[in-house]
Design an enzyme around this catalytic site. Structure first.
Site, PDB file in Angstrom:
ATOM      1  N   GLU A 168      -1.258  -1.340   3.157  1.00 58.41           N
ATOM      2  CA  GLU A 168      -1.339  -0.259   4.142  1.00 58.41           C
ATOM      3  C   GLU A 168      -0.871  -0.713   5.521  1.00 58.41           C
ATOM      4  OE1 GLU A 168      -3.721  -1.374   2.014  1.00 58.41           O
ATOM      5  OE2 GLU A 168      -5.356   0.077   1.874  1.00 58.41           O
ATOM      6  N   HIS A 214      -2.285  -6.439   4.268  1.00 57.20           N
ATOM      7  CA  HIS A 214      -2.582  -5.484   3.200  1.00 57.20           C
ATOM      8  C   HIS A 214      -1.421  -4.497   3.123  1.00 57.20           C
ATOM      9  CE1 HIS A 214      -7.253  -5.994   3.229  1.00 57.20           C
ATOM     10  NE2 HIS A 214      -6.613  -7.164   3.270  1.00 57.20           N
ATOM     11  N   CYS A 249      -9.676  -0.433   2.753  1.00 65.44           N
ATOM     12  CA  CYS A 249     -10.795  -1.209   3.290  1.00 65.44           C
ATOM     13  C   CYS A 249     -11.057  -0.784   4.736  1.00 65.44           C
ATOM     14  CB  CYS A 249     -10.464  -2.703   3.229  1.00 65.44           C
ATOM     15  SG  CYS A 249      -9.188  -3.212   4.398  1.00 65.44           S
ATOM     16  N   CYS A 280      -8.020  -1.418   7.161  1.00 68.71           N
ATOM     17  CA  CYS A 280      -6.928  -0.457   6.996  1.00 68.71           C
ATOM     18  C   CYS A 280      -7.332   0.939   7.468  1.00 68.71           C
ATOM     19  CB  CYS A 280      -6.469  -0.440   5.545  1.00 68.71           C
ATOM     20  SG  CYS A 280      -5.747  -2.019   5.042  1.00 68.71           S
TER      21      CYS A 280
END
Length: 171
Positions: free
Chosen positions: A77, A75, A105, A108
């Site tokens: 992040e 992701h 999410c 993260c």
């Protein structure tokens, strides 16, 4: 009595100036995160963009890379946290701010806690999987040993439009 009143006004004006300066920076950095989200969309990735800032300097920036890297943890992040940790040569990312276009999410958010990131700024809420306040509230759980300051809604309409457009084109 007047002196006290005048003192209160001065303190208020100073706080207002600080908040205004911070908001201008947040908007500028979120625009960079939006660039990363658009680049991710162009690469066929879900368009989420992120960057990590330390002392006004961008340490790392990226969009989602899950498909490109064949990595479910890639992701935006996570990618920027990994890059920034290598740049700082420290797994703790103290005195940084994470900017992300969409509410993080649970994975993260958990990584932010482990990295001790003190501040998160994000654009649009994610009602289906957001772990800041939409679906879960991981970052504000009182049992954690690290708390994150959260600023949400920065360029929210622009951030939401990027992801909505991406999924509308896929349908």
């Amino acid at each position: 009595m007047r002196l006290l009143s005048g003192l209160c006004v001065k303190v208020f004006l100073r706080e207002r100036a600080i908040l205004s300066f911070r908001m201008n920076n947040d908007i500028e950095f979120m625009q960079y995160a939006l660039e990363e989200a658009r680049a991710a969309a162009a690469a066929g990735e879900v368009p989420v963009g992120a960057l990590l800032v330390h002392d006004g300097t961008i340490l790392a920036r990226s969009g989602n890379r899950t498909i490109r890297d064949c990595d479910p943890t890639a992701h935006a992040e996570i990618v920027v946290m990994r890059k920034a940790a290598r740049t700082l040569m420290n797994y703790r990312l103290a005195d940084t701010t994470l900017y992300v276009t969409i509410e993080p999410c649970s994975m993260c958010a958990g990584a932010m806690i482990q990295a001790r990131i003190p501040r998160l700024v994000y654009g649009a809420d994610d009602p289906k999987g957001g772990a800041v306040h939409s679906y879960f509230e991981i970052l504000s759980h009182e049992g954690l040993n690290h708390q994150v300051e959260i600023t949400s809604g920065v360029l929210a309409d622009d951030c939401a439009a990027v992801i909505q457009s991406f999924f509308a084109d896929r349908r």
